[in-house]
Design a protein around this motif. Sequence first.
Motif, PDB file in Angstrom:
ATOM      1  N   LYS A 234       0.838  -1.117   0.107  1.00  0.00           N
ATOM      2  CA  LYS A 234      -0.041  -0.071   0.046  1.00  0.00           C
ATOM      3  C   LYS A 234       0.746   1.172  -0.067  1.00  0.00           C
ATOM      4  O   LYS A 234       0.561   2.216  -0.646  1.00  0.00           O
ATOM      5  N   ARG A 238       1.076   4.266  -2.801  1.00  0.00           N
ATOM      6  CA  ARG A 238       0.832   5.463  -2.605  1.00  0.00           C
ATOM      7  C   ARG A 238       1.948   6.394  -3.126  1.00  0.00           C
ATOM      8  O   ARG A 238       1.949   7.492  -3.499  1.00  0.00           O
ATOM      9  N   SER A 242       1.694   9.243  -5.930  1.00  0.00           N
ATOM     10  CA  SER A 242       2.126  10.791  -5.776  1.00  0.00           C
ATOM     11  C   SER A 242       3.181  11.325  -6.744  1.00  0.00           C
ATOM     12  O   SER A 242       3.162  12.381  -7.128  1.00  0.00           O
ATOM     13  N   HIS A 432     -11.847   4.502   0.652  1.00  0.00           N
ATOM     14  CA  HIS A 432     -10.921   5.573   1.219  1.00  0.00           C
ATOM     15  C   HIS A 432     -11.234   6.743   1.889  1.00  0.00           C
ATOM     16  O   HIS A 432     -10.767   7.577   2.671  1.00  0.00           O
ATOM     17  N   SER A 538      -0.489   4.514   4.582  1.00  0.00           N
ATOM     18  CA  SER A 538      -1.726   4.708   3.991  1.00  0.00           C
ATOM     19  C   SER A 538      -2.433   5.880   4.536  1.00  0.00           C
ATOM     20  O   SER A 538      -2.161   6.440   5.707  1.00  0.00           O
TER      21      SER A 538
END
Length: 606
Positions: A234, A238, A242, A432, A538
């Motif tokens: 995870k 991410r 990004s 989310h 996360s």
Amino acid sequence: MSESVSRPALAPDAEPLGPWDRRRVLSVDGLPGGFGPLNEAGMLDPAAVHVAGRLVALAGEPPEHRDAIALAVALAVRAVEQGSVCVDLSTITGELAEWGVSPPGPEDWLGVVAGSRLAESGAVRVEHGLVYLDRYHRLEVQVARDLTERAARPAPVIDEAVLASGLDRVFPRQGYAEQRAAVDRAVRSWTTVLTGGPGTGKTTTVAGLLGVLLELADAERRPLSIALCAPTGKAAARLAESVHHEAGRWPGAAQERLSGLPALTLHRLLGVLPGNATRYRHDRANRLKYDVVVVDETSMVDLLQMGRLLEAIRPDARLVLVGDADQLSSVGAGAVLSDLVRGYASGSSASPVVALSTTHRFGAEIGGLAAALRIGDAEAVLAALRAGADEVEFVETDDPAAALRPTLLRSALAVRAHALAGDVDGALAALHEHRLICAHRDGPHGAGWWNRQVESWLAEETGHDPRTQWYAGRPLLVTRNDYALNIYNGEVGVCVLGADGTLRGHLGTADGVRHFATARLTEVDTMHALTVHKSQGSQAAEVTILLPPEESRLLTRELLYTAVTRAERKVRLIGTEAGVRAAVARQAVRATGLRQRLGREGGQSG
């Protein structure tokens, strides 16, 4: 002892053992009677007791010192199990006395261990007033030495004009002073430790650094290979997301290359060897090919993983370690990122640490709460919680069910609605929106208990059978790396009903959303709630934190800070004032010697 040595309790989660508990040690040849009370109290488990007994017997320690040496070895084993690298005997004599165990005074005890046959043979090491098992001493010395050798290399040669042009393009002088200075330092270094709280622009800085390095490589007409990685799937996903988002700052080819960069777990980067949990395919004899290696969420990297990474990376490759030193440390032994930040701050002239402090992501309320937690100001924490702000809510209760039900049920029903409609993207987006984070794994304040509770509420609301393992809208958390499926610990997803009426698991991975038959997903848990450790790497738009009672030894400042900083827009804390004060007052500290080695321009001792 140096103040930089962490001082953990002997057993923060110890519970007395029942008469038939499998963890009770009935007898071990040659061990002192004092081990009995400590084992029965849950402070020494069978592994620690049996390892100590076997090592002392093999060494043939003299009878007058056997008990003291065996106890020190057992405590060193126990320290590693609790996340420390070694044990500081001076911090636990009082606690031992409470259980009727009276070892020699701390200095005498340390001297006995230092003069033992085990120490002479190298099986046990004594340094800085700390007792190590040999393996962890060698790892710590290796990490410090590798970092010191990297710092001693001549600085990279760069084109100053190209660097200045790149910095002006991505980080104008107005408003981006910290990021600009951080990239400038990182370009000139082989190792960079980029640290800062949530929302301080660490990933933006990384993307800017990579863009500048690509332009420098293009100016020299040479290729530049880049690896992005993180400890969990995870966190890796991410990081990639990004960096891809930030790639828009760069024109042409640089944007295309940054947008296409994949991210790996640290295990995948180093190369897993089947059947070997401590060694990887890449090492000093088979270095990684990359010119730049970026590791995000470095607070989750333990001493063993850091040692293996430093062995595998080329001396002439840039290493960028990114993370928040105030978060919880790794599950494994060590507190590497914290040691790097604090160790270099204690006097090393070759510090690779670059700290960002200006918050960009959070609003003032969440940022203020996080800042108060970071410095340990309980009054400021409570004031932030009770300010009545939109971003922070404090529900003061010792009966959380009434406060949790509306939020958890609303979130679960939203995910379920998308899942029943076959809308994978909508279900993942709804997942989310909210996350319940617990300090404990089990018990009435644990993630497991609340996962079952949400499923029970869903059954009441929808008629869903709560005994059914797989159902539309089931949120999924991968709990173990599965190399056959190419899915990794920490990746999350949801179970969605397909057009053919079949349920399938859809996971958001570093390679995008991937789809699996439910029968193939054997290493997943339900994720209506998860622990703070599992939440690392996360974020969610809204986070609800369930505090355990104030007597919980898992309740620490680092744990609460980590939970709070998972939120993007809102934090809801459910608990009591006493629980908040207990969390702020109690720090999760670990015994290590790495920061002392780095503070001495380290790595050469041992």
